[in-house]
Design an enzyme around this catalytic site. Sequence first.
Site, short mmCIF file in Angstrom:
data_model
loop_
_atom_site.label_atom_id
_atom_site.label_comp_id
_atom_site.label_asym_id
_atom_site.label_seq_id
_atom_site.Cartn_x
_atom_site.Cartn_y
_atom_site.Cartn_z
N ASP A 303 0.89 -1.17 0.00
CA ASP A 303 0.00 0.00 0.00
C ASP A 303 0.92 1.21 0.00
O ASP A 303 1.24 1.78 1.04
CB ASP A 303 -0.90 -0.03 1.24
CG ASP A 303 -1.94 1.08 1.25
OD1 ASP A 303 -2.17 1.68 0.18
OD2 ASP A 303 -2.50 1.36 2.31
N CYS A 356 -3.69 5.35 -2.91
CA CYS A 356 -4.90 6.17 -2.84
C CYS A 356 -4.71 7.40 -3.73
O CYS A 356 -4.98 8.53 -3.33
CB CYS A 356 -5.25 6.55 -1.41
SG CYS A 356 -3.92 7.36 -0.49
#
EC number: 2.1.1.176
Length: 405
Positions: A303, A356
């Site tokens: 991530d 993101c």
Amino acid sequence: MKDFLPYRNLYVGSIEILKAVFLENKYTDKEIEKCFKRNKQWGSRDRGFVAELIYECVRWKRLINYASGNSLEQKNYWKFIATWMIINDAEIPDLDEFKSLRINREKVKKNFRDAHRNPAIEQSVSEELKALGLQQLPERFWKEIQVMNQPAPAILRTNTLVNSRSELIKKLKKENVEVKPLQKFPEALVLAEKENIFLTQAFKDGSFEMQDASSQQVAHFCEVKPGMRVADACAGAGGKSLHLSALMENKGQIISMDIYEWKLKELKRRAKRNHSHNVQIKFIESSKTIKRFHQSFDRVLIDAPCTGIGILGRNPDAKYKIDFSFFDRVLREQKEILRNYAEMVKKEGLLIYATCSIFPAENKQQVQAFLEENQNFEFVEDRMLWPSETGYDGFYMAKMRRLKG
């Protein structure tokens, strides 16, 4: 907040927060938290007012400043807040600091109407972010920004180690918290009204976590199963580690890694509350830490650190932190992390890369460059979650399989 009249100290506290965010480049949520700790006498309505005011002022900083006649350059934060009120057709409080301003309402309204001539002012983004956004997403940058300029919904993720979603709904109802299930997301619930749910017994018991609906898709995308050995290589405070733990039914092993020890301490605390017993934390002291795990994991989730452009709805201050220098630094860091951390995937195991961000250079282009340099991995699939299409955070995730050593 009908019939609620904010008193002077709420504005004084709000201005302290805005100065820290605007002048010192601090993070909005952290500064609000610090302010609340300094003012423990404030009630829930006081805190709700301050939080809403701050987030709106940060989200629309450039637009408000323009409409005010550049109040921030004049270091007049009372005028800045008063301008926000005029834009929103709100009454300006009967306080000396506001009464001494002598603001021309019509001039403010005219400036506000004129802002549409420049989309960067109208959507309140910096000129650098505008240039970067149009470079990366020439066809849809403004479309995505418009959606992300709306406050993000408050989404919960049911912790299935503790309760089912239906059981959680009943628990929260007993505590007078109304939630609604999101049909396409098996663990997700949306709060009917924003409130401090961290004070509920359900939260203290580990029944749920706060996690955006898009973010909740990442753990599912990893295709984990009970008994697997999984690495969350950039775990941070562990939101995805905890979700992986639930999907693995507490069976197997999750090694949650990060270069920031303080984040891992927070993860350890959260894992205990969540009853996530298969999560182990590992501080990355050097490259040797990664080498020790060479071809050790069935799944490696990266991530990756990113610009955060996809989560402006909940982190509006990022609009003023993203520039070309930061962007280039992030790209270099992502490339290095992908190259190094991929070595931890065992043969036939999966490497999952997620951000993101909605910028192609951080997403698909990084994956393509990695695959060109690493013929021992094959592309499986990827997914792009656009805020304008989902109504939630912008996320990208890609899945690659290791073919050989």
